[in-house]
Write a protein that holds these residues in place. Sequence first.
Motif, short mmCIF file in Angstrom:
data_model
loop_
_atom_site.label_atom_id
_atom_site.label_comp_id
_atom_site.label_asym_id
_atom_site.label_seq_id
_atom_site.Cartn_x
_atom_site.Cartn_y
_atom_site.Cartn_z
N GLN A 1 -8.44 -0.47 -4.33
CA GLN A 1 -8.93 -1.56 -3.50
C GLN A 1 -8.80 -2.90 -4.21
N ASP A 2 -9.04 -2.92 -5.54
CA ASP A 2 -8.87 -4.17 -6.29
C ASP A 2 -7.42 -4.63 -6.30
N GLN B 1 0.83 -1.21 0.00
CA GLN B 1 0.00 0.00 0.00
C GLN B 1 0.86 1.26 0.00
N ILE C 1 -5.15 -3.91 -4.04
CA ILE C 1 -4.81 -4.36 -2.68
C ILE C 1 -5.42 -5.74 -2.42
N LYS C 2 -6.65 -5.96 -2.92
CA LYS C 2 -7.30 -7.26 -2.71
C LYS C 2 -6.57 -8.38 -3.44
N SER D 1 -10.46 5.01 -6.08
CA SER D 1 -10.42 4.19 -4.87
C SER D 1 -10.80 2.74 -5.15
N GLU D 2 -11.67 2.49 -6.13
CA GLU D 2 -12.07 1.11 -6.45
C GLU D 2 -10.91 0.34 -7.06
#
Length: 427
Positions: free
Chosen positions: A283-284, A262, A286-287, A279-280
Amino acid sequence: MKNSLSRTAKLLRKNLQKYLRSLSRWLSDTPERALLEAYQAAQRIKNIESEHFDNKKISLQSVNYTENVMSYWQVYLNKNLTIIKFRLAEFQLSRGIINISNPVLLEKLKVIDEVIEKYAMKYETINELPLSSNYQPLNINEKEVKKRLKIPNIDEIKVKPQIEKTGKIPSSIGRNINKIQTDLTPQTEEEFIKNYRISKNRTIIALKLLVLLITVPLLTQFLSKEFIVSPILERVRGDNITKIFLNSDMEKEALHELHNFQEALRFEYLLDHAPSLSSEIVQDKIKSKAVEISEEFQRKSNGNLGNVFADLISLFSFGIVIAMNKREILILKSFMDNIVYGLSDSAKAFLIILFTDIFVGFHSPDGWEVLLSGFADHLGLPDDRNVIFFFIATFPVILNTIFKYWIFRYLSRLSPSALATLKEMDE
């Protein structure tokens, strides 16, 4: 992906089952196969006797051959006797595991026993001699013993003068002459060759056992982990998310790696090396990284658990090797003793100082810490610093006490000069 993994697992199971069936057949055929090879070796010896030695024993007393020809037949004889020895040991060991009843085996055993009895001394040099190669039987003359044990009369006792008569030739020259005469006798050469063959056979046996003690546990650990333990663990644990980490240290390491990922994304964005991401999308990313880290640590956890069971199997195989080679263990111990005690006093003192400084010296705690941390990581145990420091504070002290007791109790008696050299090197 899952379909390919399941096909691979099925293929591995089929290959493993096929290998186990072939191994079972090989084990069941071991007694008859070992006895057949021993019987064939005995038949080869008997064929040589009938063709070249007039059905007599293979020796110089049977037929007048030259030294080179006899040396050729001697090597051939020793080779076949060695085959008989090892195959009979294999037969006895496998027969204790697998029950067989075949009357043909008795006939083969009779032929093998005839050959072994005929060459008892040759077979004895490999299997039955004591550990000391300088052993010689004591020849006792019964008449001389009875004559010496007979109590004489008092009148027959004559007091001999205490002054030793000096001969015309010094005794040292006489001893040297006797030594030269002994060296020139034909029995000396035979005794030298016999002792050389005994020493050679013991060296080969010791080196073979040393290789077995190293390679068998390592191969057992690797093969059992790859083909038995790991497939079972993957099937039992599966993709269960709650069983990813074995301890809290692994979980902290995974979270730290995700946190670094991150921070790396943020650092690239701040330096304008990467375009602005929603942000999406962040998040993807990071996921997907979290899934990758979880798969990595699940494989690591399975590997750590596999190491535990594979190490136990390896330790069991090491015990089996020792149990099956008790006599060879004694030969290996004698071989190592000859090497160690054959060193000079300076070499002994150097090795003792080197060994003690590595394990109980001033700089040894760092080495013990690295060793224990690696062992904990190998088994998937938490790297508890308190446990490691407590071990370092106690075990080297106990080891140092054992070393000092051994030096005081045994080294001073076995090699006083080595002890004096050790004290001088310490000072």
